[in-house]
Scaffold this motif. Structure first.
Motif, PDB file in Angstrom:
ATOM      1  N   SER A  28      -5.963 -29.356   3.165  1.00  0.00           N
ATOM      2  CA  SER A  28      -5.444 -29.460   4.524  1.00  0.00           C
ATOM      3  C   SER A  28      -4.081 -28.792   4.668  1.00  0.00           C
ATOM      4  CB  SER A  28      -5.349 -30.927   4.940  1.00  0.00           C
ATOM      5  OG  SER A  28      -4.526 -31.630   4.019  1.00  0.00           O
ATOM      6  N   ALA A  29      -3.383 -28.538   3.550  1.00  0.00           N
ATOM      7  CA  ALA A  29      -2.054 -27.935   3.633  1.00  0.00           C
ATOM      8  C   ALA A  29      -2.084 -26.412   3.426  1.00  0.00           C
ATOM      9  CB  ALA A  29      -1.123 -28.567   2.598  1.00  0.00           C
ATOM     10  N   CYS A  30      -2.740 -25.953   2.346  1.00  0.00           N
ATOM     11  CA  CYS A  30      -2.695 -24.523   2.027  1.00  0.00           C
ATOM     12  C   CYS A  30      -3.994 -23.794   2.365  1.00  0.00           C
ATOM     13  CB  CYS A  30      -2.352 -24.313   0.552  1.00  0.00           C
ATOM     14  SG  CYS A  30      -3.622 -24.883  -0.593  1.00  0.00           S
ATOM     15  N   GLN A  31      -5.006 -24.516   2.792  1.00  0.00           N
ATOM     16  CA  GLN A  31      -6.286 -23.962   3.228  1.00  0.00           C
ATOM     17  C   GLN A  31      -7.047 -23.226   2.125  1.00  0.00           C
ATOM     18  OE1 GLN A  31      -7.373 -24.803   6.253  1.00  0.00           O
ATOM     19  NE2 GLN A  31      -5.440 -25.882   6.535  1.00  0.00           N
ATOM     20  N   LYS A  32      -6.854 -23.624   0.871  1.00  0.00           N
ATOM     21  CA  LYS A  32      -7.589 -23.037  -0.239  1.00  0.00           C
ATOM     22  C   LYS A  32      -8.710 -23.981  -0.648  1.00  0.00           C
ATOM     23  CE  LYS A  32      -3.934 -20.154  -1.995  1.00  0.00           C
ATOM     24  NZ  LYS A  32      -3.179 -19.714  -3.135  1.00  0.00           N
ATOM     25  N   VAL A  33      -9.748 -23.423  -1.246  1.00  0.00           N
ATOM     26  CA  VAL A  33     -10.916 -24.207  -1.647  1.00  0.00           C
ATOM     27  C   VAL A  33     -10.582 -25.007  -2.906  1.00  0.00           C
ATOM     28  CG1 VAL A  33     -13.312 -24.078  -2.401  1.00  0.00           C
ATOM     29  CG2 VAL A  33     -12.478 -22.498  -0.664  1.00  0.00           C
ATOM     30  N   ILE A  34     -10.881 -26.314  -2.873  1.00  0.00           N
ATOM     31  CA  ILE A  34     -10.684 -27.186  -4.022  1.00  0.00           C
ATOM     32  C   ILE A  34     -11.969 -27.961  -4.266  1.00  0.00           C
ATOM     33  CG2 ILE A  34      -8.183 -27.410  -3.782  1.00  0.00           C
ATOM     34  CD1 ILE A  34      -8.602 -30.024  -2.328  1.00  0.00           C
ATOM     35  N   ILE A  35     -12.039 -28.673  -5.380  1.00  0.00           N
ATOM     36  CA  ILE A  35     -13.233 -29.424  -5.743  1.00  0.00           C
ATOM     37  C   ILE A  35     -13.427 -30.587  -4.777  1.00  0.00           C
ATOM     38  CG2 ILE A  35     -14.284 -30.838  -7.540  1.00  0.00           C
ATOM     39  CD1 ILE A  35     -12.806 -29.176  -9.586  1.00  0.00           C
ATOM     40  N   ASP A  36     -14.685 -30.826  -4.392  1.00  0.00           N
ATOM     41  CA  ASP A  36     -14.996 -31.942  -3.501  1.00  0.00           C
ATOM     42  C   ASP A  36     -14.578 -33.261  -4.129  1.00  0.00           C
ATOM     43  OD1 ASP A  36     -16.070 -30.320  -1.586  1.00  0.00           O
ATOM     44  OD2 ASP A  36     -18.128 -30.532  -2.296  1.00  0.00           O
ATOM     45  N   GLY A  37     -13.966 -34.126  -3.343  1.00  0.00           N
ATOM     46  CA  GLY A  37     -13.549 -35.432  -3.812  1.00  0.00           C
ATOM     47  C   GLY A  37     -12.187 -35.443  -4.468  1.00  0.00           C
ATOM     48  N   SER A  38     -11.474 -34.313  -4.474  1.00  0.00           N
ATOM     49  CA  SER A  38     -10.153 -34.270  -5.100  1.00  0.00           C
ATOM     50  C   SER A  38      -9.156 -35.067  -4.280  1.00  0.00           C
ATOM     51  CB  SER A  38      -9.657 -32.834  -5.209  1.00  0.00           C
ATOM     52  OG  SER A  38     -10.474 -32.098  -6.070  1.00  0.00           O
TER      53      SER A  38
END
Length: 112
Positions: A4-14
């Motif tokens: 939500s801050a940097c708009q990069k893809v991260i692992i689901d549930g992080s």
């Protein structure tokens, strides 16, 4: 999942973003069950956010701390005190693995 801050893809549930460290809001994904109202937290090894054994990720989620901070502190304990490696191995053996939640999908088949 997108940070939500940097708009990069991260692992689901992080819980935290790996790029900027921002805490993520709970998403209503099907992979994580809704938290029980009065269920106590359990210390478990992570199956989704692990580098070696999942001990640091489990500790990070148990104490609600960024996993990177736990990993850095653990690395300092290994180099400074020397007992960090032994404690990591003991926790790797003793801690149970957190269960993997698989979303249940209903498959409908056409019958004639």
């Amino acid at each position: 999942m997108i940070c939500s801050a940097c708009q990069k893809v991260i692992i689901d549930g992080s819980t935290y973003c790996y790029n900027c460290g921002a805490k993520q809001q709970e998403s209503g994904s099907a992979q994580t069950p809704p938290p029980a109202a009065h269920a106590p937290r359990k210390l478990m090894r992570s199956t989704t956010d692990k580098k070696v054994g999942g001990v640091c990720a489990g500790l990070g989620s148990y104490f609600d701390v960024d996993v990177t901070l736990v990993r850095v502190l653990w690395l300092l304990a290994v180099f400074c005190a020397g007992t960090g490696l032994l404690l990591y191995l003991i926790l790797w053996i003793v801690l149970p693995v957190e269960p993997v939640y698989v979303p249940v999908t209903s498959q409908t088949t056409a019958t004639q």
